[in-house]
Scaffold this active site. Structure first.
Site, PDB file in Angstrom:
ATOM      1  N   HIS A   1       0.840  -1.205   0.000  1.00 32.34           N
ATOM      2  CA  HIS A   1       0.000   0.000   0.000  1.00 32.34           C
ATOM      3  C   HIS A   1       0.868   1.245   0.000  1.00 32.34           C
ATOM      4  O   HIS A   1       2.079   1.152   0.167  1.00 32.34           O
ATOM      5  CB  HIS A   1      -0.921   0.024   1.236  1.00 32.34           C
ATOM      6  CG  HIS A   1      -0.183   0.142   2.548  1.00 32.34           C
ATOM      7  ND1 HIS A   1       0.205  -0.954   3.283  1.00 32.34           N
ATOM      8  CD2 HIS A   1       0.255   1.209   3.242  1.00 32.34           C
ATOM      9  CE1 HIS A   1       0.833  -0.561   4.380  1.00 32.34           C
ATOM     10  NE2 HIS A   1       0.896   0.754   4.381  1.00 32.34           N
TER      11      HIS A   1
ATOM     12  N   HIS B   1      -5.768  -2.141   4.795  1.00 31.12           N
ATOM     13  CA  HIS B   1      -5.806  -0.982   3.908  1.00 31.12           C
ATOM     14  C   HIS B   1      -5.018  -1.281   2.643  1.00 31.12           C
ATOM     15  O   HIS B   1      -4.048  -2.038   2.644  1.00 31.12           O
ATOM     16  CB  HIS B   1      -5.303   0.292   4.577  1.00 31.12           C
ATOM     17  CG  HIS B   1      -3.902   0.268   5.114  1.00 31.12           C
ATOM     18  ND1 HIS B   1      -3.319  -0.839   5.657  1.00 31.12           N
ATOM     19  CD2 HIS B   1      -2.963   1.242   5.191  1.00 31.12           C
ATOM     20  CE1 HIS B   1      -2.091  -0.544   6.046  1.00 31.12           C
ATOM     21  NE2 HIS B   1      -1.837   0.712   5.770  1.00 31.12           N
TER      22      HIS B   1
ATOM     23  N   HIS C   1       4.689   7.213   2.543  1.00 30.33           N
ATOM     24  CA  HIS C   1       5.499   6.005   2.392  1.00 30.33           C
ATOM     25  C   HIS C   1       4.872   5.015   1.420  1.00 30.33           C
ATOM     26  O   HIS C   1       3.677   5.018   1.183  1.00 30.33           O
ATOM     27  CB  HIS C   1       5.761   5.322   3.737  1.00 30.33           C
ATOM     28  CG  HIS C   1       4.559   4.685   4.388  1.00 30.33           C
ATOM     29  ND1 HIS C   1       3.814   5.304   5.355  1.00 30.33           N
ATOM     30  CD2 HIS C   1       3.984   3.469   4.226  1.00 30.33           C
ATOM     31  CE1 HIS C   1       2.851   4.510   5.762  1.00 30.33           C
ATOM     32  NE2 HIS C   1       2.917   3.384   5.091  1.00 30.33           N
TER      33      HIS C   1
ATOM     34  N   HIS D   1       1.713  -0.544  15.271  1.00 32.12           N
ATOM     35  CA  HIS D   1       0.691   0.491  15.106  1.00 32.12           C
ATOM     36  C   HIS D   1      -0.566   0.085  15.869  1.00 32.12           C
ATOM     37  O   HIS D   1      -0.905  -1.101  15.931  1.00 32.12           O
ATOM     38  CB  HIS D   1       0.282   0.611  13.638  1.00 32.12           C
ATOM     39  CG  HIS D   1       1.281   1.302  12.780  1.00 32.12           C
ATOM     40  ND1 HIS D   1       1.810   2.532  13.064  1.00 32.12           N
ATOM     41  CD2 HIS D   1       1.846   0.929  11.599  1.00 32.12           C
ATOM     42  CE1 HIS D   1       2.647   2.886  12.107  1.00 32.12           C
ATOM     43  NE2 HIS D   1       2.706   1.927  11.214  1.00 32.12           N
TER      44      HIS D   1
ATOM     45  N   TYR E   1       9.990   1.848   9.768  1.00 35.61           N
ATOM     46  CA  TYR E   1      10.034   2.852   8.688  1.00 35.61           C
ATOM     47  C   TYR E   1      11.461   3.326   8.479  1.00 35.61           C
ATOM     48  O   TYR E   1      12.204   3.533   9.444  1.00 35.61           O
ATOM     49  CB  TYR E   1       9.171   4.062   9.041  1.00 35.61           C
ATOM     50  CG  TYR E   1       7.695   3.778   9.008  1.00 35.61           C
ATOM     51  CD1 TYR E   1       6.958   3.968   7.853  1.00 35.61           C
ATOM     52  CD2 TYR E   1       7.039   3.329  10.146  1.00 35.61           C
ATOM     53  CE1 TYR E   1       5.593   3.703   7.824  1.00 35.61           C
ATOM     54  CE2 TYR E   1       5.672   3.063  10.130  1.00 35.61           C
ATOM     55  CZ  TYR E   1       4.960   3.248   8.964  1.00 35.61           C
ATOM     56  OH  TYR E   1       3.612   2.991   8.949  1.00 35.61           O
TER      57      TYR E   1
ATOM     58  N   GLU F   1       8.092   1.449   4.268  1.00 36.06           N
ATOM     59  CA  GLU F   1       7.723   0.664   5.443  1.00 36.06           C
ATOM     60  C   GLU F   1       7.844  -0.807   5.088  1.00 36.06           C
ATOM     61  O   GLU F   1       7.519  -1.199   3.957  1.00 36.06           O
ATOM     62  CB  GLU F   1       6.262   0.949   5.845  1.00 36.06           C
ATOM     63  CG  GLU F   1       5.778   0.067   7.008  1.00 36.06           C
ATOM     64  CD  GLU F   1       4.271   0.156   7.289  1.00 36.06           C
ATOM     65  OE1 GLU F   1       3.480   0.318   6.332  1.00 36.06           O
ATOM     66  OE2 GLU F   1       3.897   0.040   8.463  1.00 36.06           O
TER      67      GLU F   1
END
Lengths: 102, 306
Positions: B153, B198, B213, B245, B254, B264
């Protein structure tokens, strides 16, 4: 490897940086602060400084963040600058607080 | 019912200021595989477990950032249906002929309200994942570095945040999976076109078209820690992590590529179905939403984009 003294005029902070290190690497390694640290690849622009005295070599930095005119007038990204002598600089960049509501 | 419409992020084209340094970073350190180069000097890469010819295009440039992100749709009919959806939303589209990127079919291209260019395509040359399709072993033996499994993503900073999110939901049929809100104001939106937590995310911002990112999947928390070792071994500029997270639950680290584009690598995030509830984090708890352990926002993570 020759080391040079870097002076951040805004805060009078000084640190030692050798010729093989960029200005941020030298600063961070000694636990010093003063220049904002971002991507360290010449891309994000937050470590923009004005070199007021001293000589240096530099690597490519993003044209979206540093114009040709700026680069020719020693406005550069600290992460792309390798000192060749003692250097004095002023900090121009800053970290935006992008999430303003937070 | 199988997935329909937009299937997944198909590729991202990143601008890099030194192509050799970039190829070294993505191939030798992250474990991507070079599959082609073209006469514009662009280099095509894929992660090992992707079947399509490329998921990353490195574009020689005098700046950093994202040229465009592309999504793969299931069928050619989907491509024309989404083209019509995008136009009906009021966003101009253009068609990019097949072969403009080596091995990629015709694309429908547009600039979304947040200032980012996105492309859609239905066809891309398949080269396989290096494993046989009959009696396949679990992993190929010749992958190096972090052994990134797939391009997963992007997180983007753009202006006109609310319109961006509405565009992805209404025109591209994504679903909002998680959000950060400050009262009535949405600060962050995580959107999925699949069963992933996501496929794209947006943060409210005042400058259009910025990349926060590009993210790659790893297999486990142990692999994230191993990536952290490689980041130090290879002197890769670290941003944040390894940590977890709150948003998406992903275990993450990261760092930046040599042109300052943030990457990431992550593992073990959550999943969703079309009937999963929307998850909401409140701005007064955003430290924990973003970094679950330290519960502290990091200036460089919040403020640095390319």
């Amino acid at each position: 490897m020759p080391a040079h003294t870097i002076t951040i005029l805004d805060t009078n902070e000084q640190y030692s940086c050798n010729e093989s290190q960029h200005l941020l690497a030298g600063m961070v390694q000694l636990g010093k602060k003063g220049i904002p640290v971002g991507c360290r690849g010449g891309g994000c622009g937050v470590c923009k400084v004005q070199i007021t005295s001293g000589s240096y070599q530099s690597k490519k930095m993003s044209r979206a963040r540093v114009t040709r005119d700026e680069e020719e007038n020693d406005t550069v990204l600290a992460c792309r600058v390798f000192p060749q002598s003692d250097i004095q600089l002023k900090v121009l960049g800053h970290l935006n607080k992008v999430v303003k509501a937070v | 019912m199988a997935m329909t419409g937009i299937l997944r992020p198909g590729h991202v084209q990143l601008r890099v200021m030194d192509i050799d340094e970039a190829v070294n970073h993505y191939c030798n350190y992250m474990g991507l595989i070079e599959t082609d180069r073209d006469d514009q000097g662009r280099v095509y890469l894929k992660c090992w477990d992707e079947h399509d010819k490329f998921s990353i295009v490195l574009e020689p440039s005098d700046s950093s950032g994202m040229n465009h992100m592309a999504f793969k749709v299931r069928t050619e009919q989907d491509l024309w249906r989404f083209e019509s959806n995008v136009k009906n939303f009021g966003v101009e589209t253009k068609r990019i002929p097949a072969g403009e990127l080596n091995g990629c079919g015709e694309r429908v291209s547009f600039v979304a309200p947040g200032g980012h260019r996105f492309d859609l395509f239905a066809e891309k040359e398949m080269v396989g994942n290096g494993l046989p399709t009959t009696n396949p072993p679990p992993w190929p033996e010749d992958v190096v570095g972090m052994k990134a499994i797939r391009f997963d993503h992007c997180l983007l900073y753009g202006n006109d945040h609310d319109e961006s999110v509405r565009f992805f939901v209404e025109a591209l049929e994504f679903e909002l999976t998680e959000q950060v809100v400050d009262g009535d104001v949405q600060i962050a939106a995580f959107l999925s076109c699949s069963t992933k937590a996501h496929d794209i995310a947006f943060i409210r911002h005042d400058e259009p078209g910025r990349l926060h990112h590009a993210s790659f999947l790893l297999g486990s928390w142990e692999q994230v820690l191993r990536a952290a070792d490689i980041i130090s071994m290879k002197d890769i500029p670290l941003d944040v992590g390894p940590t977890r997270h709150g948003l998406t639950r992903g275990m993450t680290i990261y760092y930046f590529d040599p042109s300052g584009n943030r990457n990431e690598v992550f593992a073990e995030d959550s999943y969703r179905y079309p009937d999963s509830p929307l998850l909401t984090w409140t701005a007064d708890n955003s430290g924990q939403a973003i970094f679950y352990h330290s519960r502290t926002l990091v200036d460089s993570f919040m403020g640095v984009t390319s």
